[in-house]
Design a protein around this motif. Structure first.
Motif, PDB file in Angstrom:
ATOM      1  N   THR A  83       0.800  -1.261  -0.263  1.00  0.00           N
ATOM      2  CA  THR A  83       0.281   0.516  -0.252  1.00  0.00           C
ATOM      3  C   THR A  83       1.224   1.318  -0.220  1.00  0.00           C
ATOM      4  O   THR A  83       2.136   0.798   0.481  1.00  0.00           O
ATOM      5  CB  THR A  83      -0.595  -0.177   1.218  1.00  0.00           C
ATOM      6  N   PRO A  84       0.306   2.315  -0.291  1.00  0.00           N
ATOM      7  CA  PRO A  84       0.962   3.725  -0.665  1.00  0.00           C
ATOM      8  C   PRO A  84       2.088   3.769   0.948  1.00  0.00           C
ATOM      9  O   PRO A  84       3.012   3.892   1.320  1.00  0.00           O
ATOM     10  CB  PRO A  84       0.342   5.055  -0.430  1.00  0.00           C
ATOM     11  N   ASP A  85       0.974   4.021   2.259  1.00  0.00           N
ATOM     12  CA  ASP A  85       1.378   4.371   3.303  1.00  0.00           C
ATOM     13  C   ASP A  85       2.480   3.060   3.929  1.00  0.00           C
ATOM     14  O   ASP A  85       3.911   3.301   4.343  1.00  0.00           O
ATOM     15  CB  ASP A  85       0.471   3.663   4.494  1.00  0.00           C
ATOM     16  N   GLU A  86       2.237   1.533   3.442  1.00  0.00           N
ATOM     17  CA  GLU A  86       3.534   0.561   3.438  1.00  0.00           C
ATOM     18  C   GLU A  86       4.957   1.098   2.677  1.00  0.00           C
ATOM     19  O   GLU A  86       6.170   0.659   3.277  1.00  0.00           O
ATOM     20  CB  GLU A  86       3.226  -0.911   2.781  1.00  0.00           C
ATOM     21  N   TYR A  88      -9.095  17.779   4.051  1.00  0.00           N
ATOM     22  CA  TYR A  88      -8.331  17.251   3.051  1.00  0.00           C
ATOM     23  C   TYR A  88      -7.604  15.903   3.156  1.00  0.00           C
ATOM     24  O   TYR A  88      -7.732  15.012   2.167  1.00  0.00           O
ATOM     25  CB  TYR A  88      -6.759  18.266   3.688  1.00  0.00           C
ATOM     26  N   ARG A  89      -7.756  15.934   4.843  1.00  0.00           N
ATOM     27  CA  ARG A  89      -7.491  14.493   5.016  1.00  0.00           C
ATOM     28  C   ARG A  89      -7.724  13.074   4.843  1.00  0.00           C
ATOM     29  O   ARG A  89      -7.670  12.190   4.146  1.00  0.00           O
ATOM     30  CB  ARG A  89      -6.961  14.780   6.680  1.00  0.00           C
ATOM     31  N   GLY A  93      -7.092   5.875  -0.205  1.00  0.00           N
ATOM     32  CA  GLY A  93      -6.184   5.411   0.434  1.00  0.00           C
ATOM     33  C   GLY A  93      -4.890   5.821   0.361  1.00  0.00           C
ATOM     34  O   GLY A  93      -3.963   4.957   0.684  1.00  0.00           O
ATOM     35  N   ILE A  94      -4.885   7.500   0.832  1.00  0.00           N
ATOM     36  CA  ILE A  94      -3.047   7.956   1.133  1.00  0.00           C
ATOM     37  C   ILE A  94      -3.749   8.506   2.296  1.00  0.00           C
ATOM     38  O   ILE A  94      -4.688   9.284   2.741  1.00  0.00           O
ATOM     39  CB  ILE A  94      -2.975   9.162   0.312  1.00  0.00           C
ATOM     40  N   GLY A  95      -3.045   8.782   3.411  1.00  0.00           N
ATOM     41  CA  GLY A  95      -2.143   8.664   4.439  1.00  0.00           C
ATOM     42  C   GLY A  95      -1.311   9.910   4.711  1.00  0.00           C
ATOM     43  O   GLY A  95      -1.181  10.172   3.065  1.00  0.00           O
TER      44      GLY A  95
END
Length: 381
Positions: A7-10, A159-160, A167-169
């Protein structure tokens, strides 16, 4: 987003841990000013309407196909930046004080006075700022301040939420200027430099007081946010401006204290380092392994920085503003590939713009940066 097993965060977290993820993560610093330019709206529009800044950022994100973490955001007006002590300076607003498509301007002048160093120590840094200093520079009245702060909180929440839907933190939630940088902006660089050489004791007292308060406040905010990264901004302490003797006395000890305090809580410090830090980079090797991310703005030699910090700290950067504004997509692609190969070859690297994406960035160049990160490594497998 396309491609990759993480994932993007991973992906971002793996790079921060100095690992080599499925591909190099791409986390451009997209401010409201950046988004306005890429979306084709004026700087005046985003300064007068926070919803316009959000809409512009989402438009760019959705059209390009997205990146790996939310870095930057919709705070554009000088008033909002003053309200949260992010730019403790007078400012000129597009569409009001300057032309519609000029980027907001900060006014460098002496506002903090020599006697204010001790006021900071006596009152506390935040209290001094909000009760005294702010009203020397503010573009709003005390009666308007609650509304300004609420608008800021509201746009941050929007925004958050919108990026979480995609799927973006957030790359970080909280940020502060280094105490050295803050005092330089408030005092003006010339007067502050005079103080460093001819009246250093009050400066040191204020630096100590601000540092202690910053740690107490920001560690709490970062822990509460659930995001184990925060940003520490410095643009004036490098050897480009000062000899290492000044850096070692007035900057480095407070830096180590701050990083150690955050790292003790498992929080990584993102250093936003504008200007040339070539002569200072080796000092960051003294920080605990994995405790910081070094963000460079293309004036520091990122390849030499990698040699110095390889396997010790993550590096973030560094596609130059000039290349994004004036270059061709194939030139952006070639430079990104060079960064991925040489800086990201053994992990611990996040591809990004050199400082913020410039407001006059060519959309096709921005797309080239994002797409190269997404596709280059997988294309070689």
């Amino acid at each position: 987003m396309t491609g990759g097993s993480l994932t993007p965060d991973e992906r971002v977290s793996a790079a921060v841990r100095l690992e080599k993820p499925d591909r190099v993560p791409v986390v451009p610093l997209v401010t409201a000013e950046s988004a306005a330019g890429l979306a084709g709206i004026t700087q005046a529009q985003i300064n007068s309407d926070t919803n316009a800044a959000l809409a512009a950022t989402l438009k760019v994100f959705d059209e390009v196909g997205g990146w790996d973490s939310l870095f930057g955001g919709g705070v554009s007006t000088v008033a909002q930046r003053q309200a949260i002590n992010m730019y403790p300076m007078k400012g000129l607003t597009p569409g009001k004080d300057i032309a519609d498509n000029d980027v907001f301007q900060l006014v460098e002048e002496e506002v903090l006075l020599p006697e204010d160093y001790d006021k900071i120590c006596e009152m506390g840094a935040d209290r001094f700022y909000h009760e005294d200093y702010l009203w020397r520079i503010a573009t709003f009245t005390p009666q308007e301040q609650p509304k300004v702060k609420e608008e800021l909180k509201a746009v941050s929440r929007r925004y958050r939420t919108e990026f979480e839907k995609r799927g973006i933190g957030p790359f970080h939630v909280t940020a502060e200027m280094h105490p050295f940088f803050r005092l330089s902006l408030m005092r003006s660089m010339v007067r502050f430099t005079e103080d460093l050489y001819f009246n250093p004791e009050p400066v040191e007292r204020a630096l100590k007081a601000i540092t202690e308060e910053l740690i107490s406040k920001q560690v709490h905010i970062a822990k509460k946010s659930g995001v184990a990264r925060w940003m520490f901004v410095e643009e004036r302490a490098s050897a480009f401006f000062y000899p290492l003797s000044v850096f070692e006395r007035f900057w480095w000890p407070y830096t180590e204290e701050v990083v150690d305090a955050f790292w003790a809580e498992g929080i990584v410090t993102i250093f936003h380092l504008d200007s040339c830090w070539d002569k200072n980079i080796s000092y960051f090797r003294r920080l605990p392994k994995g405790s910081a991310i070094i963000e460079l703005d293309s004036t520091t030699d990122i390849f030499r920085a990698k040699e110095s910090l390889s396997g010790h700290l993550c590096i973030l950067g560094d596609v130059p503003a000039t290349l994004l504004s004036l270059g061709k997509p194939e030139e952006v692609e070639d430079y990104c590939k060079k960064l991925i190969d040489e800086v990201g070859g053994n992990g611990g690297f996040i591809l990004s713009s050199g400082c913020a994406v410039p407001p006059d960035c060519k959309p096709e160049n921005f797309r080239a940066m994002i797409e190269t990160a997404r596709n280059y490594e997988s294309s070689r497998r």
